[in-house]
Design an enzyme around this catalytic site. Structure first.
Site, PDB file in Angstrom:
ATOM      1  N   ASP A  87       1.016  -0.935   0.062  1.00 59.01           N
ATOM      2  CA  ASP A  87      -0.049   0.097   0.061  1.00 59.01           C
ATOM      3  C   ASP A  87       0.719   1.106  -0.158  1.00 59.01           C
ATOM      4  O   ASP A  87       2.100   1.058   0.028  1.00 59.01           O
ATOM      5  CB  ASP A  87      -1.038  -0.164   1.054  1.00 59.01           C
ATOM      6  CG  ASP A  87      -2.445   0.570   0.877  1.00 59.01           C
ATOM      7  OD1 ASP A  87      -2.565   1.116  -0.199  1.00 59.01           O
ATOM      8  OD2 ASP A  87      -3.135  -0.067   1.459  1.00 59.01           O
ATOM      9  N   GLY A 108      -3.016   4.360  -8.172  1.00 54.66           N
ATOM     10  CA  GLY A 108      -2.634   5.138  -9.748  1.00 54.66           C
ATOM     11  C   GLY A 108      -2.271   6.307  -9.663  1.00 54.66           C
ATOM     12  O   GLY A 108      -1.696   7.037 -11.202  1.00 54.66           O
ATOM     13  N   ASP A 123     -10.331   3.841  -3.613  1.00 52.83           N
ATOM     14  CA  ASP A 123     -10.776   2.037  -3.640  1.00 52.83           C
ATOM     15  C   ASP A 123     -12.101   2.312  -3.986  1.00 52.83           C
ATOM     16  O   ASP A 123     -12.461   3.563  -4.161  1.00 52.83           O
ATOM     17  CB  ASP A 123     -10.617   2.499  -2.168  1.00 52.83           C
ATOM     18  CG  ASP A 123      -9.894   2.200  -1.615  1.00 52.83           C
ATOM     19  OD1 ASP A 123      -8.514   1.757  -1.541  1.00 52.83           O
ATOM     20  OD2 ASP A 123      -9.014   2.561   0.089  1.00 52.83           O
TER      21      ASP A 123
END
Length: 414
Positions: A158, A193, A213
């Site tokens: 992440d 992104g 998300d």
């Protein structure tokens, strides 16, 4: 302070020994090859359980993946998302939360492997994970060693708490760490992104998030103030222009599936699943596999739709710029053996009638150079959601596409 310096020195020695560093050492920032040659299929804990993870639940999900037929349908990864972490030891090596994972990750991986499945885990490029657990920043090589020791097969990495870091460099670091640890691991770049990972990610990871998300809604946006999460249709729209970056071993990732989590109806579940298949997205379920309804199971285990997702040609589908009916999009996906998937997506809130002569959909995919040659060639198409429903391009199509639903066909030449 001396104790900390001593600990770091020992850890460095351990890593140097493990990785065989010496005068001829060269860092390798390229990912493991020959992994994820089709989009990864599996399950992840976050969408349903968030931080509420423990080893008993993960074992039960592995059991359920086998018992429900999901394994037989192609799913293989059981992925633990955020909040499995405990503390680091005096040498900086991470350990799981002993209350939640008392048997340890190695024992859990062994259990998952015994079911013929693979184990995935989660970390973060920053100082802390999004859930406030220890991140991998500064500990990448130690973490990679632990993942290899435990037998981990997949890493979702992440991008929270990454102030001052550049994404490409940070992901190359964890790639190099895993490469040196020696255990082939699929790397899921979860950078949202922001820094265009599709441009640089092909040699670094096996899939990369293309958006923020997903939100458990078919067509809406949830505004959190400083950030937003997006419904299925919003996520789909954000994939425009990205298909040229995808292919075997490197996939655009529009986030995990929300099928079975209650907000979508059966038609919306079908549409969500079908469109992720059409765009060659990873199929990572996010529901409770132990309690899913027969309807949800039927969606997630539809082998016909999974077949177009897992097609070895590895070409992401595309939307044709045409107007059929209000709110209806038509999508194409070239497949092996000159076959095609053709999907009609009804984004509107009302059923829509679609009438067309198939010759009007004759087109060439500029990316694959494949031709859906309906002006000169006859094709027969099988409806992938309704058995025994077959259409031919020699006859005009006259169908109704239900609201927030799809019709999808797999075409072969006659």
């Amino acid at each position: 302070m001396l104790k900390k310096i001593f600990s770091i020195a020992i850890a460095t020695c351990i890593m140097n020994f493990s990785f065989g560093q010496g005068n001829n050492y060269v860092q390798d920032y390229t990912k493991f090859q020959n992994l994820a040659l089709t989009p990864p299929m599996g399950w992840n804990s976050w969408n349903k359980f968030a931080c509420n993870v423990n080893e008993e639940m993960i074992r039960e999900m592995a059991d359920a993946m086998v018992a429900t037929g999901m394994k037989d349908a192609g799913y293989s990864f059981i992925n633990i998302d955020d909040c499995w972490h405990g503390d680091r030891d005096s040498l900086g090596f991470i350990h799981p939360d002993s209350a939640r994972f008392p048997s340890g990750i190695k024992a859990l991986a062994d259990y998952v492997h015994s079911k013929g499945l693979k184990l995935g885990i989660y970390s973060d490029a920053g100082s802390q994970t999004c859930g406030g657990r220890p991140g991998s920043r500064g500990y990448e090589f130690q973490d990679a060693l632990m993942y290899a020791k435990w037998g981990v097969d997949y890493l979702k990495y992440d991008w929270c708490n990454t102030e001052g870091l550049k994404a490409e460099g940070a992901y190359k670091t964890i790639t190099a760490a895993m490469k040196n640890a020696g255990k082939p691991i699929v790397l899921s770049i979860c950078e949202w992104g922001t820094d265009s990972p599709w441009v640089w990610g092909q040699n670094v990871g096996h899939l990369w998030r293309t958006t923020g998300d997903i939100y458990n809604c078919f067509d809406c946006i949830e505004d959190h103030g400083t950030w937003k999460s997006f419904g299925v249709m919003q996520i789909l729209d954000k994939q425009e222009g990205l298909r040229k970056y995808a292919g075997p071993g490197h996939w655009n990732d529009p986030d995990m599936l929300e099928i079975g989590n209650g907000a979508l109806n059966e038609g919306e579940d079908r549409a969500h699943f079908t469109m992720w298949a059409m765009i060659a997205a990873p199929l990572i379920a996010g529901n409770d596999l132990r309690t899913m309804t027969p309807e949800v199971k039927a969606v997630l285990t539809n082998k016909n739709v999974i077949g177009i997702n897992q097609d070895s040609l590895g070409v992401q589908g595309y939307k044709l710029n045409t107007t059929l009916a209000k709110g209806v999009d038509v999508w194409f996906k070239p497949l092996v053996n000159n076959e095609w998937a053709v999907c009609f997506l009804n984004r509107s809130v009302k059923d829509q009638k679609v009438q067309l002569n198939w010759a009007s959909l004759d087109n060439i995919d500029s990316l694959s150079n494949k031709h859906f040659a309906t002006k000169t060639t006859k094709y027969t198409g099988a409806n992938l959601w309704k058995k025994d429903n077959v259409v031919s391009t020699s006859k005009a199509l006259d169908v109704v596409v239900p609201a927030h639903d799809v019709l999808v066909y797999r075409f072969k030449k006659n």
